[in-house]
Write an enzyme that holds these catalytic residues in place. Sequence first.
Site, PDB file in Angstrom:
ATOM      1  CB  SER A 108      27.726 108.604  78.920  1.00 42.94           C
ATOM      2  OG  SER A 108      26.692 109.409  79.477  1.00 42.94           O
ATOM      3  CD  GLU A 116      21.436 105.124  68.363  1.00 40.89           C
ATOM      4  OE1 GLU A 116      20.453 104.791  67.938  1.00 40.89           O
ATOM      5  OE2 GLU A 116      21.448 105.733  69.607  1.00 40.89           O
ATOM      6  NE  ARG A 123      26.080 104.313  85.064  1.00 37.11           N
ATOM      7  CZ  ARG A 123      24.982 104.650  85.767  1.00 37.11           C
ATOM      8  NH1 ARG A 123      24.181 103.881  86.000  1.00 37.11           N
ATOM      9  NH2 ARG A 123      24.889 105.959  86.465  1.00 37.11           N
TER      10      ARG A 123
END
Lengths: 267, 317
Positions: free
Chosen positions: B39, B60, B169
């Site tokens: 992504s 993360e 995005r």
Amino acid sequence: MKTFCNSIRQDVIKMIHNAKSGHPGGAFSCVDILAVLYKKVLNVPVEWDRAVDFNKRDRFILSKGHASTALYATLAHCGFFSKNLLMGFRMLGSKLQGHPSSRTKLPGIEVSTGSLGQGLSIGVGLALALRLDKINSKVWVLMGDGEMQEGNVWEGLMNANNRQLDNLVVIIDKNNLQIDGATSDVKTIDPLDDKLKAFGFEVYSIDGHNYEQIEKTLLEVKKSKKLCAVIANTVKGKGVSFMENNAGWHGKAPNDEQLQAALEELK
Amino acid sequence: MLSKNQEIKSPRNAYGETLVKLGEKNPNIVVLDADLSCSTQTCKFAKAFPERFFNCGIAEQDMMTTAAGLAYGGKTVFASTFAMFATARCLDQIRNTICYSKLDVKIVATHGGITVGEDGASHQALEDISYMRSIPDMKVIVPSDCSEVEQVIEYAANTPGPMYIRIPRTNLQCIFDPEAYKFNPTAGVKIRDGKDLTIVSNGETLIEVLNAAQKLHEIGIEADVLHYPIVKPFYHTVLKESARKTKKVVIVENHSVIGGLGSAVCESLSQFAPSKVYRIGTKDTFGQSGEQRQLMEFYGLTDKKIYEKIIKFMDVK
């Protein structure tokens, strides 16, 4: 070694008394480990960044940053900087911040810590960088046992195992106490050895106040080609009878009388 | 400086390709991801330089602290995941480990703002700029098209210290002519000249603002359009000069009106050029699922909505 460690402990308690705050309990529990590390195990030049081959030094991370006084005093007693700086601990403008800060450029301080649970993954990153650069030194991370409750630690352990980092050593100062009481009462981390083994570590359990055992084990893991964790069983407040095994001394400064009593015991 | 080519391209792709280009020149660059490398497009770097790519899995906090360790070891580190998980999930690690020690870690987050779309509120970072802007020594950059993404990433690779870079995005229309536009890391940039009001924007909303400004022009309202890719540190001059002239400022951003570009502009204006201000962004609210363009419409971020809101703000009868 005992005399050396006692003199470090004396400075630790004087610094905390002088600053009227600090963390004597967890500092005392790891003094013996730190002293052996810096005297016998780590390859870290006291000239610090003026040393030739500075980039080939071992890296030490005090993940339990609240034990900063133990590290500061050990470094000063080993000659990294003047002992005169010690009483500046926690004072405005001092390089000896409440928790270690790489920002202040104090010789010997490798990384900033204080917010618990982060030192191990920092160590993983450093170990990866050393591996990429083909530098054969080791990264040593000293953690608290209460700190093992942080999720970031287990993420880091998983990462270390996944990368098979044979240049990373984790030492856990297991004094079984945290601010709110016994670690087993607050949120148990046991069985720690089994958990570490399950995460792929070769686990050593030692008496964290027995100099011979500490030295022998740390020298052994230094040579090891496996992912190693050392559980150092310790006593919080070690060296001062009224502080030993007392969670109340986690983050409290002694008054004048308590300081004198402590110094008397540490002679 | 504006592009005649209105091609629509993927900024994430531009990020991935730029990383590979930089990685070829600079062996010191390493890249981390947290299981979203397809992504974020860091997978391109992973393929080209597997030994310098570290997938930290769905962790993360571990990624940011590992990134810090690599930076302590002298590496220039790019760490990527979605904006939601690159900020809120590991804020302490970013503040206390990366920024406090001024480490050379570039957090390049994709999927910022409401335009994440169908995944809904849990994935729509509407507060990421706000979080990052409040941390000392953190630079915050929000580029607006692919050519700017390329330049910003190159700037990041060559400039030490922590940065947060938000990559959209959605695929974006080319705004800048790459030959004529040079990203300036120390100033806002005026990309349209007017006299009646100032509109400030960055990221995905800049193209909407440009289109709205054209519509305003058609009814006789001339807007200064200022592009502020650098949200922090905030460089006042271009804004100050424009606001002193127009006295009316509208900020448009794909982010909450709390703490982002709008807040940065208000902080600057209150000091240098008090003006009538209108902030367009998501209000004090969570997002929701929806198609990307529908969501922009719903939250008032399309050119048409921006135009309508500005007409009201300007009190045009």
